[in-house]
Write an enzyme that holds these catalytic residues in place. Structure first.
Site: not given
Length: 285
Positions: A28-30, A33, A57
């Protein structure tokens, strides 16, 4: 860009890759990143990014199942950034059997974020160590937005004598100051308009300390109260010493350029974290 799903394929691809720089992500890169990937390019001839949503996690009531999986979009973005290798292992590749061996992080892992997310940093350290063993990077880039994670991962690398340079990257922010995060996509329009106040409150505390305030507990309490009055559910607002995230000396003996203000709070159902240096330490941690 090569898309690789298994450790065997990855080892073959990186066998003669020269100096490798690594950016681990959960997808879910932005823009934040992609900034890490550009920094990685400065530290290695081959840039590897991983995408793996690590269930270790996530707590039992957290958002593992609804965490956004956007591999096709992420792949296109990484290609535009010139990333050389995308390592996107399936869960069976990362955890072929139940992960009964886990990294035990230091006591710091039970403070701040760890106090509200029990087991979180153990899960982070375990998956990062496994990813390091797959990728075998010379350098790895971690964002300063997750400051506690950065400190703990760096300590793990040092104590296990891993030959990896941990590179800190500055937090990337939207124009209104909100730290970019994959979880920002959960915010409603009204919550998104409110969200930058987390950074504003932290920056206000930091500026007060830079201006001479040393009553840290009062500043923390005022920050919590202001956020609560705006509808936030506050986990913590904390002033810490930057070297080990210890509580600063109550008499104010710590120099302001070593102090950090950190916070975590929920806006609706979305938990946001952020931190600021009292005195900006660009490119350092």
């Amino acid at each position: 860009m090569d898309i690789i799903h298994t450790g065997a394929e990855l080892a073959a691809r990186l066998g003669n890759a020269g100096r490798v720089a690594f950016v681990p992500t959960m997808g879910n890169l932005h823009a934040g990143h992609y900034a890490l990937c550009r920094i990685a390019r400065q530290h290695g001839g081959t840039v590897v990014t991983s995408i793996f949503v690590n269930r270790l996690q996530f707590g039992p009531n957290e958002d593992f199942d609804r965490y956004p999986r956007t591999l096709a979009v992420d792949r296109a973005g990484l290609e535009r950034e010139g990333v050389d290798v995308l390592f996107a292992p399936h869960e069976q590749e990362m955890y072929p059997t139940p992960q009964v061996y886990r990294v035990q992080p230091p006591p710091l892992a039970d403070e701040l974020d760890g106090a509200f997310r029990p087991g979180f940093f153990g899960g982070v350290c375990t998956v990062v160590l496994k990813l390091f063993n797959f990728v075998r990077p010379d350098a790895a880039v971690f964002g300063k937005k997750d400051r506690q994670q950065l400190k703990i991962v760096r300590g793990m690398v040092q104590q296990f004598n891993l030959p990896i340079e941990i590179v800190p990257a500055e937090t990337v922010r939207a124009d209104d100051g909100l730290a970019l995060s994959s979880r920002n996509s959960y915010l409603t329009p009204v919550e998104r308009a409110e969200a930058p106040n987390l950074y504003r409150v932290l920056r206000g505390i930091a500026d007060a300390i830079a201006g001479g305030r040393r009553d840290y507990a009062n500043l923390e309490a005022a920050g919590r109260a202001e956020l609560a009055a705006r509808g936030w559910q506050v986990d913590y607002v904390a002033v810490r010493h930057g070297l080990a995230l210890r509580i600063p000396h109550p008499e104010g003996f710590d120099h302001p350029n070593l102090l950090i203000v950190l916070a975590a709070a929920r806006l609706g159902t979305t938990r946001l974290i952020d931190n600021v240096d009292v005195i900006p330490q660009y490119g350092r941690d």
